[in-house]
Write an enzyme that holds these catalytic residues in place. Sequence first.
Site, short mmCIF file in Angstrom:
data_model
loop_
_atom_site.label_atom_id
_atom_site.label_comp_id
_atom_site.label_asym_id
_atom_site.label_seq_id
_atom_site.Cartn_x
_atom_site.Cartn_y
_atom_site.Cartn_z
N SER A 49 -81.13 -54.88 45.92
CA SER A 49 -82.11 -53.63 45.62
C SER A 49 -82.98 -54.03 44.51
O SER A 49 -83.92 -53.37 44.20
CB SER A 49 -80.87 -52.66 45.02
OG SER A 49 -80.52 -52.94 43.75
N LYS A 87 -81.46 -51.49 37.48
CA LYS A 87 -82.78 -50.98 38.21
C LYS A 87 -83.61 -51.15 36.94
O LYS A 87 -83.09 -51.55 35.78
CB LYS A 87 -82.40 -49.46 38.36
CG LYS A 87 -81.34 -49.18 39.48
CD LYS A 87 -81.51 -49.41 40.91
CE LYS A 87 -80.48 -49.32 41.82
NZ LYS A 87 -80.18 -50.20 42.88
#
Length: 196
Positions: A49, A87
């Site tokens: 990701s 993230k």
Amino acid sequence: MAVTKKAEAVEKKKKGSFRETILLLIVGVGIALLLQAFVVGSFYIPSESMENTLLINDRVFVNKLAGKPERGDIIVFKGWNGEDTIKRVIGVGGDKVACCDSKKRVTVNGTPLDETSYLYPGDFPSGDTFKYTVPQGKLWLMGDHRSASADSRSHVEEPGGGFIAEDQVIGKAVMRYWPLSRGSIFIRPDTFDKVK
């Protein structure tokens, strides 16, 4: 007689050195555990990701005392499923985050982000359109490999609306230390300096 006393003194000194070594070892381990618990942690990258910024099996150091997250920071936090997650911060409390403008860019407070320095090559800033105001004390987070990232966009229908509370942040990723060939210090992208 003198030889016996000398042998006893040597033996006593050896025992003292051994105890001192054990004590230093225990203190060293204790300090290392305290540092890991409260100052610096290590985090393993389990998914794609954050590619190409972070690849599967990369390892990063996380500064747990970095303070309040800022736009552009890469952070480790307790994720939507309760697991440690990594993230990039796109929006902080009060920001208006949206996608996409006429040139297919994510905007923060109306300012388009130039994400070419970290966005996965060939990926779009977002396959989903969105427009949200980030509540105070919350963060809007996105992975750098947007089409492979289950980030804030994927959780908007859940309680919390996809936002992560600042108190769920474990720390700021400051450095990739493994593999050694890809070691680097993370720098906040300049594009976030333009956001007002």
